[in-house]
Enzyme design. Structure first.
Site, PDB file in Angstrom:
ATOM      1  N   ARG A  56     -44.621 -67.981  61.458  1.00 16.84           N
ATOM      2  CA  ARG A  56     -45.666 -68.152  62.478  1.00 16.84           C
ATOM      3  C   ARG A  56     -45.113 -68.008  63.882  1.00 16.84           C
ATOM      4  O   ARG A  56     -45.804 -67.572  64.779  1.00 16.84           O
ATOM      5  CB  ARG A  56     -46.301 -69.542  62.334  1.00 16.84           C
ATOM      6  CG  ARG A  56     -47.200 -69.654  61.129  1.00 16.84           C
ATOM      7  CD  ARG A  56     -47.606 -71.098  60.931  1.00 16.84           C
ATOM      8  NE  ARG A  56     -48.568 -71.504  61.930  1.00 16.84           N
ATOM      9  CZ  ARG A  56     -49.883 -71.426  61.769  1.00 16.84           C
ATOM     10  NH1 ARG A  56     -50.370 -70.971  60.640  1.00 16.84           N
ATOM     11  NH2 ARG A  56     -50.700 -71.814  62.715  1.00 16.84           N
ATOM     12  N   LYS A 154     -48.938 -75.213  44.906  1.00 18.31           N
ATOM     13  CA  LYS A 154     -49.492 -76.557  44.910  1.00 18.31           C
ATOM     14  C   LYS A 154     -48.960 -77.334  46.112  1.00 18.31           C
ATOM     15  O   LYS A 154     -47.916 -76.944  46.623  1.00 18.31           O
ATOM     16  CB  LYS A 154     -49.161 -77.273  43.610  1.00 18.31           C
ATOM     17  CG  LYS A 154     -47.677 -77.696  43.490  1.00 18.31           C
ATOM     18  CD  LYS A 154     -47.472 -78.700  42.426  1.00 18.31           C
ATOM     19  CE  LYS A 154     -47.162 -80.072  42.944  1.00 18.31           C
ATOM     20  NZ  LYS A 154     -45.844 -80.286  43.506  1.00 18.31           N
ATOM     21  N   HIS A 184     -45.256 -74.416  38.566  1.00 17.25           N
ATOM     22  CA  HIS A 184     -44.014 -73.752  38.131  1.00 17.25           C
ATOM     23  C   HIS A 184     -43.516 -74.273  36.780  1.00 17.25           C
ATOM     24  O   HIS A 184     -42.732 -73.616  36.120  1.00 17.25           O
ATOM     25  CB  HIS A 184     -42.937 -73.804  39.221  1.00 17.25           C
ATOM     26  CG  HIS A 184     -42.209 -75.108  39.320  1.00 17.25           C
ATOM     27  ND1 HIS A 184     -42.710 -76.185  40.005  1.00 17.25           N
ATOM     28  CD2 HIS A 184     -41.021 -75.510  38.818  1.00 17.25           C
ATOM     29  CE1 HIS A 184     -41.853 -77.192  39.922  1.00 17.25           C
ATOM     30  NE2 HIS A 184     -40.817 -76.807  39.200  1.00 17.25           N
ATOM     31  N   GLU A 222     -36.440 -87.759  37.841  1.00 15.51           N
ATOM     32  CA  GLU A 222     -35.691 -86.959  38.813  1.00 15.51           C
ATOM     33  C   GLU A 222     -34.664 -87.835  39.498  1.00 15.51           C
ATOM     34  O   GLU A 222     -34.947 -88.996  39.811  1.00 15.51           O
ATOM     35  CB  GLU A 222     -36.631 -86.421  39.885  1.00 15.51           C
ATOM     36  CG  GLU A 222     -37.651 -85.448  39.368  1.00 15.51           C
ATOM     37  CD  GLU A 222     -38.391 -84.838  40.532  1.00 15.51           C
ATOM     38  OE1 GLU A 222     -37.936 -83.806  41.031  1.00 15.51           O
ATOM     39  OE2 GLU A 222     -39.391 -85.422  40.969  1.00 15.51           O
ATOM     40  N   HIS A 246     -47.861 -80.977  36.825  1.00 15.49           N
ATOM     41  CA  HIS A 246     -46.844 -80.706  35.808  1.00 15.49           C
ATOM     42  C   HIS A 246     -47.036 -81.529  34.525  1.00 15.49           C
ATOM     43  O   HIS A 246     -47.033 -80.987  33.422  1.00 15.49           O
ATOM     44  CB  HIS A 246     -45.446 -80.979  36.355  1.00 15.49           C
ATOM     45  CG  HIS A 246     -45.157 -80.290  37.656  1.00 15.49           C
ATOM     46  ND1 HIS A 246     -45.667 -79.060  37.965  1.00 15.49           N
ATOM     47  CD2 HIS A 246     -44.408 -80.652  38.727  1.00 15.49           C
ATOM     48  CE1 HIS A 246     -45.239 -78.692  39.170  1.00 15.49           C
ATOM     49  NE2 HIS A 246     -44.480 -79.651  39.650  1.00 15.49           N
TER      50      HIS A 246
HETATM   51  C1  BG6 Z   1     -42.373 -80.070  42.516  1.00 14.65           C
HETATM   52  C2  BG6 Z   1     -42.551 -81.395  43.207  1.00 14.65           C
HETATM   53  O1  BG6 Z   1     -43.608 -79.515  42.180  1.00 14.65           O
HETATM   54  O2  BG6 Z   1     -41.601 -80.247  41.334  1.00 14.65           O
HETATM   55  C3  BG6 Z   1     -41.200 -81.995  43.543  1.00 14.65           C
HETATM   56  O3  BG6 Z   1     -43.299 -81.209  44.399  1.00 14.65           O
HETATM   57  C4  BG6 Z   1     -40.342 -82.078  42.306  1.00 14.65           C
HETATM   58  O4  BG6 Z   1     -41.337 -83.276  44.140  1.00 14.65           O
HETATM   59  C5  BG6 Z   1     -40.297 -80.738  41.580  1.00 14.65           C
HETATM   60  O5  BG6 Z   1     -39.037 -82.467  42.703  1.00 14.65           O
HETATM   61  C6  BG6 Z   1     -39.601 -80.870  40.234  1.00 14.65           C
HETATM   62  O6  BG6 Z   1     -39.406 -79.588  39.693  1.00 14.65           O
HETATM   63  P1  BG6 Z   1     -38.205 -79.297  38.684  1.00 14.65           P
HETATM   64  O7  BG6 Z   1     -38.405 -77.880  38.278  1.00 14.65           O
HETATM   65  O8  BG6 Z   1     -36.941 -79.525  39.464  1.00 14.65           O
HETATM   66  O9  BG6 Z   1     -38.352 -80.276  37.570  1.00 14.65           O
END
Ligand code: BG6
Length: 502
Positions: A56, A154, A184, A222, A246
């Site tokens: 931007r 997202k 993803h 995580e 997810h």
């Molecule tokens: C994202 C979240 O969509 O997924 C993050 O916004 C998260 O907060 C991440 O850390 C986890 O993805 P992965 O592939 O590392 O399990």
């Protein structure tokens, strides 16, 4: 027998433009460019293409290309000729398109019009309140045609109403078959393998229902905190950041009926039915069937870790960084089977898995008084990719029958030599090929919001508080779910262990 029988003919990738809004952002640099580059290095993008990194502001971006190159290099785990990465970077253009001015869009149009017959992916990796205005500008400046697609990262809003309003503004410009809503997790190899496990194996199908399954546990732990994304995260929390997308997608893949064929709308129809069947929570069940937590200051490997409040630089916040939910899918197949969903930040390690807990055998012929633990199918998604079938085995030796659970293990890295593509690689290729199977449809998203809002609204109504847990631990302990199941503090294995049905 040839493999060809099992392979669908793939759509040939055509020359393309990828226009990445939020092109100097974290996601673009860490995930999107490395993914496109790896597909390029793999020889899959052997057509003409250009990647426009849209920013931007015209502030100095002197470090942009060196930074992108470094992230690409760090993401590649095999030997690579650096000149090939440079050749990829030559295909990237850093382009300034200020949000509030026509000039940037007009210049972009000139560049895109140089190859009018190329398909263009407008990839919106920006906050979702910018989606509508960007789409409108693309339309007003004549950048959208039948070959265009729009890719949405997202979160798509933060409520049912905001998601609907964002969607309304996007569908003024693009039709549903031009819209790619990313989750993803669906691009992960191990997540796609869930469908093969279920629908290409006879073994499990007969037992895949409430007659045989006692409970299902879906855990995504995580070790990271909120990193640089405190502002965004504090508006979302674990429920919106992880569960609404997810974990719900994982639940759908476990619970859905077989689709007619592995095609986008057949698969999405089945997932939608699962979401419709999720039991909504009310003021009472939200207290007994959900728990929320927030990390306080802690320690890992002798190093002190900030609390959530320190991470976001605030004195107070009621945002949850951990959430646990006991969900029910009220349909023919899953009546009465609890699905335990759990995710948290700042756990001791990164760890995702799904466990299908089967019921115990009806009667113990070895010792009538003792219950034999049921089989478990453990699907480990990350960090390692593995399937384990836990079954009872006789302990060797004379003197009667003694038994213990033993796991049959299938490690993907042992069975398949190939390197797994990252989620974004697979998803990017699917967008180019026009395959929407791994992308969410709007009705799926809306149904997911209805269920999620039955939690958020009742959390607000009942003023449900976070339970604090120390960073570097497995989350809130001593948590009583449903008056019966005690979720131990000691390990995530304990937390996810078979909940006793009383
Ligand atoms: C994202 C979240 O969509 O997924 C993050 O916004 C998260 O907060 C991440 O850390 C986890 O993805 P992965 O592939 O590392 O399990």
């Amino acid at each position: 027998m040839s493999n060809r029988k099992y392979r669908k003919t793939k759509t040939q990738i055509q020359p393309f433009h990828a226009v990445i809004f939020g092109g100097d952002g974290d996601l673009a640099i860490r995930k999107i460019y490395p993914a496109i580059c790896r597909r390029y290095l793999d020889g899959q993008l052997n057509v003409d293409f250009k990647v426009f990194a849209i920013t931007r502001s015209d502030k100095k971006h002197a470090n942009f290309f060196p930074t992108v190159k470094q992230f690409i290099k760090d993401s590649i785990k095999f030997q690579v000729d650096e000149t090939k990465i440079d050749a990829f970077l030559e295909k990237m253009l850093l382009t300034v398109v200020p949000g509030d001015n026509d000039e940037g869009y007009l210049q972009l149009k000139v560049q895109l019009d140089a190859n009018k017959d190329y398909q263009t992916l407008f990839y919106l990796s920006t906050p979702s309140n910018a989606f509508g205005p960007i789409c409108e500008s693309l339309k007003n400046h004549g950048l959208v045609n039948q070959l265009s697609k729009v890719v949405l990262e997202k979160p798509l809003g933060n409520s049912l109403a905001s998601s609907q309003s964002i969607n309304d503004s996007i569908t003024q410009v693009f039709t549903e078959d031009q819209i790619y809503r990313i989750d993803h997790y669906l691009g992960k190899e191990t997540v796609q393998n869930l469908m093969v496990l279920r629908f290409a194996n006879h073994l499990f199908e007969n037992a895949w229902n409430s007659n045989h399954v006692e409970s299902v546990q879906i855990t995504v732990a995580e070790s990271l905190g909120v990193e640089e994304r405190g502002d965004y995260y504090d508006q979302s929390g674990a429920l919106l950041d992880m569960v609404q997308n997810h974990l719900m997608q994982l639940l759908c893949l476990i619970a859905m009926e077989p689709p007619v064929r592995m095609e986008a709308n057949f698969v999405r129809d089945e997932k939608l039915k699962v979401i419709h069947a999720l039991r909504l929570l009310d003021e009472n069940t939200v207290k007994t069937h959900t728990a929320r937590g927030q990390y306080t200051r802690g320690e890992k490997d002798g190093v002190s870790i900030n609390s959530y409040l320190e991470d976001i630089d605030k004195f107070s916040s009621n945002t949850e960084t951990f959430v646990a939910i006991k969900a029910f899918v009220d349909n023919w197949r899953w009546k009465g089977v609890p699905f335990f969903l759990r995710t948290g930040k700042r756990m001791p390690k990164r760890y995702s898995e799904i466990i299908i807990n089967f019921k115990p055998v009806a009667y113990n012929v070895f010792n009538g008084n003792e219950e034999i633990p049921g089989n478990k199918l453990i699907i480990r998604l990350q960090p390692e990719e593995r399937i384990e079938l836990v079954q009872m085995s006789k302990l060797p030796g004379p003197g009667g029958y003694r038994y213990k659970p033993v796991a049959l293990k299938l490690d993907f890295s042992d069975s398949f030599n190939e390197k797994f593509p990252e989620a974004y690689e697979r998803l990017f290729i699917d967008m180019l090929r026009g395959n929407q199977t791994l992308f969410m449809r709007q009705d799926e998203l809306e149904a997911a919001w209805i269920w999620v809002e039955s939690i958020t609204n009742n959390w607000k109504k009942t003023n449900q508080k976070n339970i604090l847990y120390e960073a570097g631990t497995w989350g809130p302990g001593d948590l009583v779910m449903d008056g019966n199941e005690k979720w131990s503090k000691t390990s995530i294995y304990e937390i996810v262990s078979v909940p006793k049905q009383k």
